[in-house]
Each structure stands twice: as C-alpha cells, then as structure tokens.
Write a protein that holds these residues in place. Structure first.
Motif, PDB file in Angstrom:
ATOM      1  N   ILE A  92       0.841  -1.202   0.000  1.00 52.83           N
ATOM      2  CA  ILE A  92       0.000   0.000   0.000  1.00 52.83           C
ATOM      3  C   ILE A  92       0.873   1.247   0.000  1.00 52.83           C
ATOM      4  O   ILE A  92       0.616   2.206  -0.726  1.00 52.83           O
ATOM      5  CB  ILE A  92      -0.950  -0.004   1.213  1.00 52.83           C
ATOM      6  N   ALA A  93       1.942   1.226   0.817  1.00 54.33           N
ATOM      7  CA  ALA A  93       2.848   2.377   0.865  1.00 54.33           C
ATOM      8  C   ALA A  93       3.474   2.629  -0.500  1.00 54.33           C
ATOM      9  O   ALA A  93       3.589   3.780  -0.954  1.00 54.33           O
ATOM     10  CB  ALA A  93       3.931   2.144   1.911  1.00 54.33           C
ATOM     11  N   ALA A  94       3.887   1.550  -1.193  1.00 53.52           N
ATOM     12  CA  ALA A  94       4.494   1.707  -2.515  1.00 53.52           C
ATOM     13  C   ALA A  94       3.515   2.324  -3.511  1.00 53.52           C
ATOM     14  O   ALA A  94       3.885   3.185  -4.321  1.00 53.52           O
ATOM     15  CB  ALA A  94       4.990   0.355  -3.021  1.00 53.52           C
ATOM     16  N   ALA A  95       2.253   1.908  -3.443  1.00 48.45           N
ATOM     17  CA  ALA A  95       1.243   2.458  -4.348  1.00 48.45           C
ATOM     18  C   ALA A  95       1.002   3.934  -4.067  1.00 48.45           C
ATOM     19  O   ALA A  95       0.851   4.745  -4.999  1.00 48.45           O
ATOM     20  CB  ALA A  95      -0.058   1.665  -4.210  1.00 48.45           C
ATOM     21  N   VAL A  96       0.968   4.308  -2.800  1.00 48.05           N
ATOM     22  CA  VAL A  96       0.755   5.709  -2.437  1.00 48.05           C
ATOM     23  C   VAL A  96       1.953   6.558  -2.872  1.00 48.05           C
ATOM     24  O   VAL A  96       1.799   7.671  -3.396  1.00 48.05           O
ATOM     25  CB  VAL A  96       0.510   5.826  -0.920  1.00 48.05           C
TER      26      VAL A  96
END
Length: 372
Positions: free
Chosen positions: A321-325
């Motif tokens: 999720i962090a990578a997508a954000v």
C-alpha cells in the motif's frame, strides 16, 4: 566477518527487509518537520547572521576540552528559561542524549520501569547502564505502579525511574503524564519524559505536553531539536544536579565532539519562532482537523495529534500500500517490525506545514483507491 555480513544482507533481501537510502520525492507526509521550520527564512537568517559575526562551523572538540562555545551556553540558558527548568544540556542528537541519560543517571540498585513502546535510544541506554529495567504495558499507569510495588516488596531499595514518551511517534497517542507524575510522587520516583514529538506542537508556546511538570525536582525531560524545531540536536531539561552529573559521568557527553555552535544558534532562534509565531501551530491543528475528516473514512486512525496511522497488520500488505501511495506522489512510509510490534504493520502519516489542503485531499483519494 564480512562474509557473515553479506549473508545477513542477503537474508534481509529475501525477507524483503533490506533497507537502502533514497532521495526525497513526493509530497511530504513522512517527515517530522511539523511546523515547517527546517527551511524557514528565520532559521536561515539566524545561521547567516551567526556566520557573519564569526561563529565557527565546527566546535573543535568535546565540551570539556575546547569545544564549549558561548553559543552552547547561550542556548542552554535560553532553553532553561523557555521550558522553565533549572538547567538544560545540549546534545548532538536525541538518540545520543537518550542513550547517555539512561546509561548515566539511574544507578546500580535502581529500577527503570519503561513503557513497552519506548524508543530504541532508551533501550540502548538501559543496556549500557547499571540499573535493572522492566517494561510496563503501553500507556498503563497502573502497570507502572504495580511494577514499582513488586520491586519494593522484593526488597528493591534504590530509586525507581519511570520512563515514557509524551507522544508516541509510531502511534500518535499520548502518555498519561498526570497519573504518572502522581505515581512518581507517591513512590519517590523520577519521571523521565521524552518530548521529541510534542515539543513545538503542544503546550503553551509549544513547550510540550510536559510543560506543567517542568521545574519539578523529580522530572527530567528530553526535547529534541530535529523535529518541530527544524534543527538538529537535543536538550536534556531538569534539575541542575542531573545536568551536572551528565557532564561529569555521561560518557556519551564527555567523549563526543560538541555540536556545531551554528546549530546552537539555530535552535535558540527556533525557540523564539515557536513562541513568536503561534499561527504555525494553529495552521497545523487546522490540518489535523481536515485530515481527521478526510482520512478517517478510509481507515486512518484519529489520534488527536499530528501523527496518524493506517493499521494494516500484514507486513507485505503494508509495504505494498505504501508503494502504491508513493507511486502516486505522496511520501507515506510503511512501518513494520521490528520498529513496531509483530502483527501491527501500518502506514504512518505525518502532518506538517510542508503540505496544503489539496495535498491532504489528494492523499485521501489515493488511499481510498488503493484500498478499494
């Protein structure tokens, strides 16, 4: 030895846990520059003026040799006045100050009861020190008192020390300081409060969550300068005897090159800024209110502070999720063990004056999208 290190790095890579340094990119939702002071014109001006009048860039040695500059002493005097303590002592970093404090002040025969989620620097100091130490359940004042009572019952005769953070950096929640201060009074204990993430943001003139406890003989606080103050270093604030003992017995102070006199000038100016410009705190709290409104519906926990978290649980899911954000242009970091307890991986969202209303709204939109 090097082969062992390479093998360990390989294992970290296989576990997707190997860290690497990377350039800054994306909208700032991860720094601790809460009041946006790190790049402020007033701080730049203070450093430029100090250079103009001949203040040295380097200290040239430890404070006990020739490294004790007038700027260090001026900062310590100003900080003691600002925070309302008898004395302060300036260190190069919060980690160094915490490690020295815990390794030096509690003595053999003493007991340190620390919050289970206290910072790694406190653990480092306790390992180097002489006192016995035990963890108490997070933010549980009764658990702290129970630990002291058990220790006394088992013939503990030294001094109890209660160690907490006033505002926890990975959760954004606050310690029950009033209850802990009462426990310290009842049991002749000393309360150690790490104000790293509260300094500049909470309290009158930004003096922190422990502002009402400063000046007590049984309270010592740590104020770091690299977060809301936008600088570098840390101030140990408390009774004069505590600071004097650190000067005489604190190996992390005695054997370290003194911080730059320029940085002492910058920190002194930062203290003036947080007192002179309360609108910075007002704008930050307006951001917090907006973020609570927009981010709570997408699962972000409301903490009543500038630090918010999106609980995920699974390490891999949190990092994905962090990578997508981040790919969408928002610098939000995934936090996983060992920084936080196993099974509590999360996204940490830090609100600073480096972002605007549109940035917060955009973050809410991308979180809603990636979690759909």
């Amino acid at each position: 030895m090097l082969i062992d290190h390479r093998n360990d790095l390989a294992r970290l890579s296989l576990q997707d846990r190997r860290r690497a340094l990377a350039p800054r990119r994306g909208v700032d939702f991860s720094s601790n520059d809460y009041l946006g002071l790190a790049g402020s014109a007033r701080l730049r001006g203070a450093v430029a003026a100090a250079l103009e009048r001949g203040v040295a860039v380097g200290s040239g040695g430890s404070r006990l040799l020739r490294g004790n500059a007038p700027e260090h002493e001026a900062l310590e005097t100003a900080a003691a006045r600002f925070f309302g303590t008898a004395a302060t002592l300036f260190f190069a970093s919060g980690f160094a100050a915490n490690a020295a404090l815990f390794a030096t002040l509690p003595q053999r025969g003493d007991l340190i009861v620390h919050d289970a989620l206290i910072h790694a620097s406190a653990h480092e100091g306790m390992r180097l020190g002489r006192a016995t130490f035990v963890a108490a359940a997070h933010n549980d004042a009764d658990a702290v008192e129970d630990a002291i009572v058990r220790w006394r019952r088992d013939d503990g005769r030294g001094t109890p020390w209660i160690a907490v953070e006033s505002l926890y950096s990975m959760d954004g929640d606050r310690a029950p300081l009033a209850a802990l201060a009462e426990i310290a009074d009842r049991h002749d204990a000393i309360l150690l409060i790490d104000e790293a993430h509260a300094t500049g943001v909470f309290g009158p003139d930004g003096r922190g969550l422990a502002a009402g406890l400063d000046g007590r003989e049984n309270v010592i606080t740590l104020r770091t300068c690299g977060k809301a103050l936008g600088c570098e270093g840390a101030l140990v604030c408390g009774p004069a005897v505590a600071c004097d003992f650190l000067v005489n017995r604190g190996r992390g102070f005695i054997f370290s090159t003194a911080p730059s006199p320029l940085m002492a000038c910058a920190v002194e100016e930062a203290l003036r800024i947080v007192a002179d410009e309360p609108d910075r705190r007002a704008r930050l709290w307006a951001q917090v209110a907006q973020a609570e409104t927009l981010l709570a519906p997408v699962g972000v926990g409301v903490t009543g502070s500038q630090i918010m978290t999106l609980p995920v649980g699974d390490d891999g899911a949190a990092m994905a999720i962090a990578a997508a954000v981040q790919a969408a242009g928002y610098d939000v970091r995934g936090i996983r063990p060992p920084t936080v307890p196993a099974g509590t991986a999360r996204l940490r969202i830090s609100l600073t004056l480096n972002v605007g209303e549109a940035d917060i709204a955009g973050l809410a939109d991308i979180l809603r999208e990636v979690r759909a």
